[in-house]
Design a protein around this motif. Structure first.
Motif, short mmCIF file in Angstrom:
data_model
loop_
_atom_site.label_atom_id
_atom_site.label_comp_id
_atom_site.label_asym_id
_atom_site.label_seq_id
_atom_site.Cartn_x
_atom_site.Cartn_y
_atom_site.Cartn_z
N GLU A 106 64.32 17.11 30.31
CA GLU A 106 63.13 17.04 30.64
C GLU A 106 62.13 16.77 29.13
O GLU A 106 61.03 16.91 29.18
N ARG A 107 62.69 16.77 28.15
CA ARG A 107 62.32 16.92 26.89
C ARG A 107 61.05 15.86 26.49
O ARG A 107 60.09 16.28 25.80
N ASP A 108 61.25 14.82 27.10
CA ASP A 108 60.24 13.76 26.87
C ASP A 108 58.59 13.93 27.74
O ASP A 108 57.77 13.80 27.25
N GLN A 109 58.87 14.82 28.72
CA GLN A 109 57.79 15.26 29.61
C GLN A 109 57.17 16.57 29.10
O GLN A 109 56.07 16.88 29.67
#
Length: 184
Positions: free
Chosen positions: A19-22
């Motif tokens: 989930e690093r992009d969010q």
């Protein structure tokens, strides 16, 4: 560390990696959380303690994080919450209006800035901007809002002031909305 705790830590790290992009979307949420905390806490001492606590938790996360994403996410979240609390506290202090202890009698000349008819209460509310020598008596706010029944001259209009008309009103000063002051 017990094996179940290590497994939970790995699971959280894998989820955060996926989930690093969010994760960046949580920064405004934490900033808003700090602002909400300002409304929830009663006074400046509690705000100060909350800011110090949030910063301490963030630093503890960085210190014990072992290079994982979870520690950095928590540290940035705590920093954003502390920043939100600090920003609204600063804003509240910069727009704070002077507060008078109670009703007072004062005489001053003023220019009419705004006329608001309050038909239901049979009143007229004026926003006055003091003009001339001495401006306002010591301890009175500027500008001031005053409510009155029928003591204003019939020709009263926005911008009115000729230096001679001095309508009198019994005024009780109180804090006005949006950072101003008013006299009722």
């Amino acid at each position: 560390m017990p094996p179940w705790m290590a497994g939970a830590g790995r699971t959280i790290e894998c989820w955060l990696e996926a989930e690093r992009d969010q994760l960046v979307l949580w920064l405004p949420v934490m900033l808003g959380g700090g602002i909400a905390l300002w409304f929830a806490l009663p006074d400046a001492a509690a705000w100060r303690s909350a800011i110090l606590g949030l910063v301490a938790i963030g630093l503890a996360c960085v210190a014990t994080g072992r290079g994982g994403r979870a520690a950095r996410v928590l540290a940035l979240g705590m920093a954003a919450a502390a920043l939100g609390l600090g920003l609204i506290w600063f804003r509240a202090e910069t727009v704070a209006a002077p507060v008078l202890g109670g009703p007072m009698i004062a005489s001053f000349s003023a220019k009419v800035e705004v006329i608001e008819p309050l038909v239901a209460r049979r009143l007229m509310r004026l926003t006055l901007l003091p003009v001339g020598e001495g401006r306002t008596p010591r301890g009175t706010p500027s500008p001031c809002r005053t409510g009155s029944a029928s003591i204003w001259p019939s020709g009263m209009r926005r911008g009115a002031w000729d230096g001679r008309d001095r309508p009198a009103a019994r005024a009780a000063y109180a804090a006005a909305p949006a950072g101003g002051t008013r006299c009722l």
